[in-house]
Scaffold this motif. Structure first.
Motif, PDB file in Angstrom:
ATOM      1  N   LYS A   1       0.871  -1.443   0.024  1.00  0.00           N
ATOM      2  CA  LYS A   1       0.370  -0.235   0.141  1.00  0.00           C
ATOM      3  C   LYS A   1       1.245   1.417   0.003  1.00  0.00           C
ATOM      4  CE  LYS A   1      -4.306  -1.291   1.440  1.00  0.00           C
ATOM      5  NZ  LYS A   1      -5.344  -1.744   2.348  1.00  0.00           N
ATOM      6  N   ASN A   2       0.163   2.449  -0.738  1.00  0.00           N
ATOM      7  CA  ASN A   2       0.687   3.732  -0.923  1.00  0.00           C
ATOM      8  C   ASN A   2       0.753   4.549  -0.106  1.00  0.00           C
ATOM      9  OD1 ASN A   2       2.707   5.461  -2.249  1.00  0.00           O
ATOM     10  ND2 ASN A   2       1.075   5.946  -3.737  1.00  0.00           N
ATOM     11  N   PHE A   3       1.890   3.915   1.290  1.00  0.00           N
ATOM     12  CA  PHE A   3       1.980   5.113   2.233  1.00  0.00           C
ATOM     13  C   PHE A   3       2.699   5.103   3.569  1.00  0.00           C
ATOM     14  CE2 PHE A   3      -1.504   2.420   4.159  1.00  0.00           C
ATOM     15  CZ  PHE A   3      -1.494   2.304   5.474  1.00  0.00           C
ATOM     16  N   CYS A   4       3.397   5.778   3.735  1.00  0.00           N
ATOM     17  CA  CYS A   4       4.059   5.589   5.082  1.00  0.00           C
ATOM     18  C   CYS A   4       3.716   5.483   6.619  1.00  0.00           C
ATOM     19  CB  CYS A   4       4.658   6.482   5.002  1.00  0.00           C
ATOM     20  SG  CYS A   4       6.545   6.678   6.682  1.00  0.00           S
ATOM     21  N   MET A   5       4.668   4.424   6.800  1.00  0.00           N
ATOM     22  CA  MET A   5       3.059   3.562   8.011  1.00  0.00           C
ATOM     23  C   MET A   5       4.194   4.662   9.502  1.00  0.00           C
ATOM     24  SD  MET A   5       2.417   0.786   7.398  1.00  0.00           S
ATOM     25  CE  MET A   5       2.168   0.423   8.939  1.00  0.00           C
TER      26      MET A   5
ATOM     27  N   GLY B   1      15.483   5.443  10.837  1.00  0.00           N
ATOM     28  CA  GLY B   1      14.099   6.494  10.884  1.00  0.00           C
ATOM     29  C   GLY B   1      13.067   6.822  11.431  1.00  0.00           C
ATOM     30  N   ASP B   2      12.859   7.515  11.528  1.00  0.00           N
ATOM     31  CA  ASP B   2      10.757   7.711  11.923  1.00  0.00           C
ATOM     32  C   ASP B   2      10.040   6.400  11.890  1.00  0.00           C
ATOM     33  OD1 ASP B   2      11.617  10.023  13.145  1.00  0.00           O
ATOM     34  OD2 ASP B   2      10.850  11.214  11.177  1.00  0.00           O
ATOM     35  N   ALA B   3      10.556   5.685  11.045  1.00  0.00           N
ATOM     36  CA  ALA B   3       9.643   4.832  10.909  1.00  0.00           C
ATOM     37  C   ALA B   3      10.055   3.441  11.504  1.00  0.00           C
ATOM     38  CB  ALA B   3       9.296   4.179   8.807  1.00  0.00           C
ATOM     39  N   ARG B   4      11.603   3.110  12.113  1.00  0.00           N
ATOM     40  CA  ARG B   4      12.123   2.295  12.613  1.00  0.00           C
ATOM     41  C   ARG B   4      10.858   1.029  12.856  1.00  0.00           C
ATOM     42  NH1 ARG B   4      15.482   4.201  15.201  1.00  0.00           N
ATOM     43  NH2 ARG B   4      17.378   4.315  14.110  1.00  0.00           N
ATOM     44  N   GLY B   5      11.175  -0.532  12.696  1.00  0.00           N
ATOM     45  CA  GLY B   5      10.087  -1.466  13.541  1.00  0.00           C
ATOM     46  C   GLY B   5       8.828  -1.194  13.143  1.00  0.00           C
ATOM     47  N   GLN B   6       8.161  -0.528  11.868  1.00  0.00           N
ATOM     48  CA  GLN B   6       7.163  -0.724  11.634  1.00  0.00           C
ATOM     49  C   GLN B   6       7.153  -1.516   9.969  1.00  0.00           C
ATOM     50  OE1 GLN B   6       4.218   2.495  11.719  1.00  0.00           O
ATOM     51  NE2 GLN B   6       5.994   3.892  13.096  1.00  0.00           N
ATOM     52  N   THR B   7       5.926  -2.317   9.601  1.00  0.00           N
ATOM     53  CA  THR B   7       6.025  -2.638   7.929  1.00  0.00           C
ATOM     54  C   THR B   7       5.272  -2.179   7.083  1.00  0.00           C
ATOM     55  OG1 THR B   7       6.960  -4.458   9.438  1.00  0.00           O
ATOM     56  CG2 THR B   7       6.070  -4.869   7.398  1.00  0.00           C
TER      57      THR B   7
END
Length: 137
Positions: A43-47, A88-94
């Motif tokens: 899906k086209n969005f940053c977590m 970065g800010d999304a570390r740990g997310q998928t």
């Protein structure tokens, strides 16, 4: 199974953008990218910030480096194959995966929860009437 595109149409260092419809009628954008095992769909969005699109619908799509998808706002990098971010800010997310299949060079949407709508970004209604007038001001 709905055909989306061909493998050849997915940029080697970028993404291919298409729109799907969710069961509730809401449209979502999805990107196809080259990954180590073939083609992956996300899906086209940053977590970190769901309003931030990875592929803004221009050029060759999402910025990529070393098989990672780069968030244009924060610089977080998501592995193209797993969708996981370790910086970065999304570390740990998928990223949210979308199920696809590749058969004889064609890419198909196989996710039972989504319906293929069209190639390209979500078509937003700007509220203005369509015009074919050649009058200029």
């Amino acid at each position: 199974m709905e055909r989306i595109t061909t493998v050849d149409e997915v940029p080697e260092h970028g993404s291919f953008l298409f729109t799907v419809t969710e069961p509730n009628g809401r449209e979502e954008e999805v990107i196809l990218v080259h990954a180590a095992d073939g083609i992956a769909a996300w899906k086209n969005f940053c977590m970190h910030e769901p309003d931030q699109r990875l592929d803004r619908g221009v050029g060759n799509g999402a910025a990529m480096r070393d098989s990672q998808i780069i968030c244009p706002r924060h610089g977080s990098m998501f592995d193209a194959e797993t969708g996981y971010c370790d910086n970065g800010d999304a570390r740990g997310q998928t990223l949210v995966e979308v199920e696809i299949a590749v058969n004889r060079g064609d890419v198909y949407l196989t996710d039972d929860d989504l319906t293929f709508a069209h190639v390209g970004p979500i078509e937003e209604d700007d509220g203005l009437p369509d015009s074919t007038s050649h009058i200029g001001f």
